[in-house]
Design an enzyme around this catalytic site. Structure first.
Site, PDB file in Angstrom:
ATOM      1  N   ASP A 280       0.763  -1.263  -0.032  1.00 52.70           N
ATOM      2  CA  ASP A 280       0.091  -0.193   0.117  1.00 52.70           C
ATOM      3  C   ASP A 280       0.714   1.331   0.154  1.00 52.70           C
ATOM      4  O   ASP A 280       1.995   1.343   0.678  1.00 52.70           O
ATOM      5  CB  ASP A 280      -0.952  -0.009   1.223  1.00 52.70           C
ATOM      6  CG  ASP A 280      -1.696   0.983   1.098  1.00 52.70           C
ATOM      7  OD1 ASP A 280      -2.686   1.196   0.507  1.00 52.70           O
ATOM      8  OD2 ASP A 280      -1.676   2.080   2.104  1.00 52.70           O
ATOM      9  N   GLU A 322       0.815  -0.875  -5.146  1.00 46.19           N
ATOM     10  CA  GLU A 322      -0.418   0.044  -5.286  1.00 46.19           C
ATOM     11  C   GLU A 322       0.275   1.591  -5.376  1.00 46.19           C
ATOM     12  O   GLU A 322       0.348   2.175  -4.337  1.00 46.19           O
ATOM     13  CB  GLU A 322      -1.386  -0.008  -3.863  1.00 46.19           C
ATOM     14  CG  GLU A 322      -2.807   0.776  -3.864  1.00 46.19           C
ATOM     15  CD  GLU A 322      -2.658   2.171  -3.222  1.00 46.19           C
ATOM     16  OE1 GLU A 322      -3.356   3.024  -3.458  1.00 46.19           O
ATOM     17  OE2 GLU A 322      -1.717   2.413  -2.439  1.00 46.19           O
TER      18      GLU A 322
END
Length: 651
Positions: A280, A322
């Site tokens: 992330d 991401e």
């Protein structure tokens, strides 16, 4: 360090396994050493001190290998021998929250038959690790990397779920939040309590001088509810860097201890059976004054070092970036095939520009922007793949499209703002009524380019549809976008509920912990009633489910749709049509899609001018009907064409 440390990282394993690991170490250690030396050598008093730190990291890696279950060691070997396993035409991802999908991890095991019916091979469960008490950004504020959020289960439940999924041919993907931890994570608690070691795990400043210098160039992720990038923490008597929410403290990757501890946490989860990690907020990992503090070279070196560690300790594991950034910045997260210095970074990366541009094409009934994105998308490096998707748990951020939008005459701000308003259902800015029923996200400025939230079915027009024709067009739009994600080249991802045309969930507005975050609009609870309708062809749920399943079954039979096969953008007269070719001239597949509500005719011979493909007749693989050199695309229709003389379908 020229001779390097010992490659016998796990001396207690059987000789054959030790040899395999030694070979992996010899292959990947030089890159690991190079990246870590560049990042951290200057943090130590001398080369000897750096070497000792590196030996400690390798000791942690060796312990991880020694503790890795035999079944996962065997999986590592299988995937080391078939490095393209995740790029094949049968790969399919599915994304959901554990609680919204199935209640808890044990419930996920009960949903495996549904995943198998779709043909899922990769299941991304959104954050399930123990999160911050109270507000936690949907689980993205992690308080403990070694514990499960209690209502969702235990680590034993995770291991059992991973095993059950693996037996069904499904790899489990976990979020691994690299950029930050929660303010009640033990590291943050220790920092608050004055521990100098852990204070250096975070960026903290005694006054606003440095924060203000950084802010001159920084964007804002949540400008409405969490403005700015720094939060004053009274326990620290300091301003702490918090890119996202004030309770999410950015990690200081200039500190080698942070890298070592995060790498160790990832390897521990890999040993639990997690086979993929969604890394992330990768773009934010390195901070530099005078920049946006995104996409910095050191952020890529951190990811490359993680990739090298995984290639040594757990090569059966995938890393997924991401990075919601502009198209030009995306390929670097996969590495490069540069002849001078090839790099290996993440195995997968979200193609966020393709996703956003496909929604723009629907709103404008014009494919100019998406064609710019396709043209700007290079071939991916070996052993990597795009992840293609229609929706996810986050908002659609239109600003990633600014570079492509600037290639045309219209003002970029006005154009993207108009698209944003279209998908919020605001008709005052459109020449025709908007069928979409989404909402704007995180901006109070009426002239800003708002992000967009909403389920795919609502954005495609299901929620506003009244007549049979309107519902048919909504279905066509939704299926069209998924067809593009299946054909573009990469691993496609289904977001939970899209296969059932599930609607927005308005109930979040009445839940205190969710009301301030409109992204919960598209995070509904699994609808069992819709699931029971999935085979009812007379229902719109059944029509969508059957169409998606049919496309997926066809996709498995078309080697042209494997991630690594080449793609050529094709030029045609109608601005409403997107056309590209997959595969070779000897075995091509033509993808034609009409992003408008009007019929469009295409002459295939004209479309293929300059390509030596002598076919006079074609087969639409979606319905197995033959077609001639001229085809008509009805409203929001798509064709998957192969030459009739060789259908392109595996026997």
């Amino acid at each position: 360090m020229s001779s390097g440390p010992s490659s016998d990282l796990a001396p207690d394993l059987a000789p054959g396994m030790r040899e395999r690991i030694s070979n992996r170490f010899q292959q990947h250690f030089p890159v690991l050493h190079q990246d870590l030396h560049h990042l951290y050598a200057n943090r130590f008093a001398d080369e000897h001190a750096f070497a000792l730190w590196l030996m400690d990291l390798l000791s942690i890696t060796g312990s991880s290998i020694a503790q890795r279950p035999a079944s996962l060691l065997e999986l590592d070997q299988q995937r080391s021998e078939d490095t393209q396993w995740f790029t094949k035409e049968n790969m399919l991802g599915y994304c959901c929250y554990v609680d919204r999908f199935a209640g808890d991890l044990k419930g996920v095991q009960q949903r495996i038959p549904h995943l198998q019916e779709l043909g899922v091979t990769y299941l991304h469960l959104l954050p399930f690790l123990k999160a911050r008490a109270g507000e936690n950004d949907g689980g993205f504020a992690v308080a403990d990397f070694d514990a499960i959020e209690p209502p969702l289960g235990t680590m034993q439940d995770l291991e059992q779920t991973c095993d059950a999924l693996r037996q069904a041919g499904i790899s489990l993907c976990s979020d691994f939040i690299l950029n930050h931890v929660a303010d009640d994570h033990p590291w943050a608690v220790a920092a608050k309590n004055g521990d100098a070691r852990y204070r250096d795990y975070f960026y903290h400043y005694p006054n606003r001088n440095k924060p203000d210098a950084f802010e001159k160039n920084l964007g804002q992720v949540f400008p409405q509810v969490a403005p700015g990038n720094f939060s004053y923490v009274s326990d620290m008597q300091a301003w702490v860097w918090t890119t996202f929410y004030p309770y999410q403290w950015d990690l200081n990757y200039r500190n080698p201890a942070v890298f070592a501890d995060m790498a160790a946490a990832l390897l521990r989860l890999a040993n639990r059976g997690v086979e993929a990690f969604r890394l992330d907020s990768t773009a934010f990992l390195w901070k530099r004054t005078g920049t946006k503090c995104m996409n910095q070279p050191e952020a890529h070196q951190i990811l490359q070092a993680l990739r090298s560690l995984v290639d040594i300790a757990a090569p059966g594991v995938l890393l997924k970036a991401e990075a919601i950034v502009e198209t030009a910045e995306l390929p670097a997260y996969l590495g490069s095939n540069n002849e001078a210095q090839a790099t290996r970074e993440c195995h997968l990366a979200y193609h966020s520009s393709l996703m956003a541009a496909s929604w723009v094409a629907l709103a404008e009934q014009d494919t100019s922007l998406i064609r710019h994105v396709v043209a700007a998308t290079p071939a991916v490096p070996a052993q990597s793949s795009w992840l293609t998707y229609v929706r996810c748990h986050d908002d659609i951020g239109w600003n990633v499209l600014r570079p492509e939008a600037s290639l045309e005459a219209e003002d970029v701000q006005q154009r993207l703002a108009r698209v944003s308003r279209f998908y919020s259902g605001d008709n005052s800015y459109n020449s025709s009524n908007s069928y979409a029923r989404g909402q704007s996200f995180q901006a109070s400025d009426a002239n800003a380019v708002h992000g967009t939230v909403g389920m795919a079915s609502a954005l495609a027009g299901f929620s506003s549809a009244q007549s049979i024709e309107e519902k048919y067009l909504a279905r066509q739009r939704l299926v069209l976008l998924y067809g593009l994600s299946f054909c573009f080249g990469g691993m496609p991802l289904i977001y939970m509920g899209d296969e059932l045309a599930q609607a927005n969930d308005e109930t979040y507005q009445h839940i205190a912990a969710q009301a301030a975050d409109s992204r919960w609009l598209h995070r509904p609870v699994w609808d069992e009633n819709l699931y029971q309708q999935r085979h009812d062809s007379l229902s719109h749920t059944g029509a969508v489910f059957n169409a998606i399943c049919h496309m997926l079954q066809i996709r498995k039979q078309l080697p042209q749709l494997a991630a690594a096969t080449p793609r050529q953008l094709l030029t045609q007269a109608s601005p409403a049509v997107l056309a590209f070719m997959r595969g070779s001239l000897e075995q091509p597949l033509l993808y034609l899609a009409n992003f408008s509500e009007n019929n469009v005719s295409i002459d295939i011979n004209t479309l293929l001018t300059g390509y030596d493909i002598p076919a006079q007749a074609w087969v639409n693989q979606l319905d197995r009907f033959d077609t001639g050199a001229t085809v008509t695309l009805t409203a929001y229709a798509q064709l998957w064409l192969t030459p009739k003389n060789h259908s392109g379908v595996n026997a």
